[in-house]
Write an enzyme that holds these catalytic residues in place. Structure first.
Site, PDB file in Angstrom:
ATOM      1  N   LEU A   1       0.809  -1.221   0.000  1.00  0.00           N
ATOM      2  CA  LEU A   1       0.000   0.000   0.000  1.00  0.00           C
ATOM      3  C   LEU A   1       0.843   1.271   0.000  1.00  0.00           C
ATOM      4  CD1 LEU A   1      -2.770  -1.028   2.533  1.00  0.00           C
ATOM      5  CD2 LEU A   1      -3.068  -0.566   0.092  1.00  0.00           C
ATOM      6  N   ARG A   2       2.159   1.072  -0.019  1.00  0.00           N
ATOM      7  CA  ARG A   2       3.011   2.240   0.052  1.00  0.00           C
ATOM      8  C   ARG A   2       2.792   3.155  -1.149  1.00  0.00           C
ATOM      9  NH1 ARG A   2       7.357   4.670   2.387  1.00  0.00           N
ATOM     10  NH2 ARG A   2       8.816   5.303   0.812  1.00  0.00           N
ATOM     11  N   ALA A   3       2.534   2.541  -2.299  1.00  0.00           N
ATOM     12  CA  ALA A   3       2.306   3.321  -3.509  1.00  0.00           C
ATOM     13  C   ALA A   3       1.091   4.233  -3.337  1.00  0.00           C
ATOM     14  CB  ALA A   3       2.094   2.388  -4.694  1.00  0.00           C
TER      15      ALA A   3
END
Ligand SMILES: [Zn+2]
Length: 689
Positions: free
Chosen positions: A289-291
């Site tokens: 989910l970093r993106a």
């Protein structure tokens, strides 16, 4: 060559004039990415990818000069904020009344070859153990706190530095531990790296640490190029006067950044936009989910920069273009870049935003990195003879292609055309090939080596300053003298002469130089495919083991250094795919070229031990067979492996002779793909003289 640049009242190099940011021509994506970071530190840094000589460094330094000044505790070497000093600060504790002063945010350059101590700081173990004093010399991470940490050629950074950097970036803290003594201090910084992808890729964990990436490339527009040079010359001629001419623009830019920083906390990210971000990230198949987080933060910063207090589709687009290209990568052979038309499609759907007007920057539609197909740029068009790699190719439907094999088909040997360029198949795991003996090269995962980071195998009296302590050995050295030193209670009395450091053994990376026979005798299509697949597999293995690789090929009239030693597996793989085959077999020329290459590389990188991998059937049909012994003699002492490509019913065993001349291990081609141990598969080659 590299130096810490600390601008400001106490910086020694405060006289240095920085090239004005506003005067930078073109490079719109890079400028935007840097500005978004200046507006919001949560964007998380920039990785700048691009060819040499594109003024990447100039632009980064120029932006650092635009960062707002910071307030620091007077005399604190760790740049504590007087309003909220670091409770763990080694120079602390700072009282509530600690006097502060204002100084510009620092730009700290991390040299690629820096030591661990230089980066994280060093602890004087001797003082700590003998006098009980924690003496800590801050490193570059401390200097970069609340500023910019700039790593030029970040892809060439040593593994252990990368680990330190990743830890610090993840925790916002630098933690230095030597045996029982530890120091920690805050280290939050904007991470900016530049790299030339031709020289090697980044480890995925490090890649992921950069919030945004941009691809830069010098303008192909003559007028623009001329303007770049004109300004550059004017600057070099008289930096102060040149900078002065841009004072007004620089002040305006600083003002705009300041306003955007103020605004950024008030920018609203509506649910519809957040959903859109999630859709885009999901569609581009990014990890974790970093993106999504980075894209959201960058979109907010972009809105603030454009004076908006609500994120629009345009902000999401701008953010996704910069935040996603490096996150959708799956394989070291995939090319980076983002399919922008797909991005537009995704954002176009149920888009209530009436403003479809994209940024007019030159990066808009001409991005060379965007490939039209949605798949990774790894098609293996088996019939391809063109010298151009696929990304620039046509998006046309493949169904009408006369080529019998579809792109990327894993089926070997199904050739229908009379092409002289066979494509490799799917790479497989190869057995470990290593250099015998004990090296001292850069950290890696191939051959045994003395390193400061491996497994402890013994201890010794330190040479120079103690960096690591072998505790047992130290205590053992101190034990006999306790009574003489007047010890009466608990607690060992330790002197400097007792200290022992560990001797460690780990693994190093090597230079793996492939010497590939591409002549007619090898060119039977199915065989060349098997050879290319083997070399591709070895390349992938070299990437994972942090080796440098090089490729010499020989066929027809002579040998060619198809790939000078580099850390870029992508480039190696691309060269291999396009490698044409056929013609006579100048084996001796190939060996001479290899010897030349190794000689140059030994001067450049003396600690990196080479491993020669000769891929051939051993046949020599040109240059005279008598030349082979002489050429092999040039390679005496070099660790080598001969991959025997001879096949068929009648075998001449020529590769075996060659292996004997080189003192090399002989590995049959088939056994490479068999996996597992290699020792049983190495044939005895010591029959020839
Ligand atoms: Zn402090």
């Amino acid at each position: 060559m590299y130096e810490v640049v600390c601008r400001g009242p106490e910086g020694r190099s405060s006289v240095t004039v920085t090239y004005p940011f506003s005067a930078v021509v073109g490079l719109d994506d890079l400028k935007l990415a840097l500005i978004l970071n200046a507006v919001s530190p949560r964007v998380g840094g920039v990785l700048v990818r691009g060819e040499k000589g594109t003024a990447k460094s100039t632009v980064v330094r120029a932006l650092a000069a635009q960062l707002p000044a910071i307030e620091v505790v007077y005399g604190c070497r760790f740049s504590c904020d007087p309003a909220a000093p670091d409770p763990a600060c080694p120079d602390g504790p700072h009282g509530a009344e600690a006097p502060g002063r204002t100084r510009p945010a620092s730009l700290v350059e991390l040299p690629v070859g820096a030591s661990e101590d230089r980066l994280a700081g060093s602890l004087d173990l001797e003082k700590a153990l003998t006098d009980g004093v924690k003496a800590f010399e801050p490193g570059l991470l401390a200097a970069a706190h609340r500023g910019v940490l700039y790593v030029d050629e970040v892809n060439l950074l040593h593994d252990h530095l990368v680990d330190l950097l990743l830890d610090a970036a993840a925790l916002g803290t630098c933690y230095v531990e030597r045996e029982a003594v530890s120091v920690r201090h805050a280290a939050r910084f904007l991470l900016v790296g530049t790299m030339n992808p031709e020289e090697g890729e980044l480890r995925p964990q490090l890649l992921d640490r950069f919030g945004l990436t941009v691809e830069v490339r010098a303008s192909r527009e003559p007028a623009e190029r001329a303007e770049v040079v004109r300004r550059r010359l004017a600057f070099e001629d008289d930096p102060a006067t040149f900078a002065e001419r841009w004072t007004a623009q620089e002040a305006e830019l600083a003002g705009r950044i300041g306003e955007a920083r103020e605004r950024v906390s008030r920018v609203v990210l509506p649910d519809a936009r957040l959903l859109q971000i999630a859709e885009v990230c999901a569609a581009f198949d990014v990890d974790g989910l970093r993106a999504d987080l980075v894209t959201a933060n960058a979109a907010v910063a972009h809105a603030a920069w454009h004076g908006r207090t609500e994120v629009t589709a345009e902000d999401v687009r701008a953010a996704a273009r910069l935040a996603l290209p490096h996150r959708r990568r799956r394989d070291p052979f995939d090319a980076p870049g983002l399919d922008e038309s797909r991005l537009d499609d995704l954002l176009g759907q149920d888009d209530p935003d009436p403003d479809p007007d994209p940024d007019p920057g030159p990066g808009g539609g001409s991005d060379p990195g965007s490939d039209p197909g949605q798949g990774p740029a790894q098609p293996d068009p088996p019939g391809e003879t063109a010298a151009d790699p696929p990304p620039a190719g046509t998006p046309g439907p493949d169904a009408t292609s006369p080529d019998a094999e579809g792109p990327d088909s894993g089926e070997p040997g199904a050739g229908a055309t009379q092409s002289r360029t066979a494509a490799p198949g799917e790479p497989y795991r190869v057995p470990v090939l290593s250099v015998p003996g004990l090296g001292e090269g850069a950290a890696g995962r191939r051959s045994r080596a003395r390193t400061p980071h491996g497994r402890t195998i013994g201890s010794r009296v330190p040479r120079g300053r103690v960096r690591r302590l072998h505790l047992t050995a130290t205590l053992r050295a101190a034990a006999p003298y306790q009574a003489r030193r007047g010890r009466s209670g608990p607690g060992m009395r330790i002197r400097g002469t007792d200290l022992r450091e560990p001797i460690a053994e780990g693994r190093e990376g090597n230079l793996v130089l492939f010497v590939v026979d591409a002549s007619g005798s090898m060119a039977a299509r199915s065989r060349m495919r098997a050879v290319k697949t083997a070399v591709l597999s070895l390349l992938l293995d070299a990437y994972q083991r942090r080796d440098k690789i090089g490729l010499v090929t020989f066929r027809g009239a002579g040998a060619e250094l198809a790939l000078p030693p580099t850390s870029s597996v992508e480039v190696g793989a691309a060269r291999l795919r396009l490698l044409p085959t056929g013609g006579r077999t100048p084996l001796a020329a190939g060996l001479v070229k290899a010897a030349e290459t190794l000689r140059v590389e030994r001067l450049r990188d003396p600690d990196r031990r080479p491993l020669l991998v000769v891929v051939t059937d051993g046949r020599a049909t040109s240059g005279g067979a008598a030349d082979v012994p002489r050429a092999a003699g040039l390679l005496a002492g070099t660790a080598a492996v001969v991959v025997d490509c001879e096949s068929g019913m009648v075998r001449l065993g020529l590769a075996c002779d060659l292996a004997a001349r080189l003192g090399a291990r002989l590995v049959p081609l088939d056994s490479l793909s068999a996996g597992g141990g290699l020792d049983g598969l190495v044939r005895d080659h010591r029959r020839a003289g």
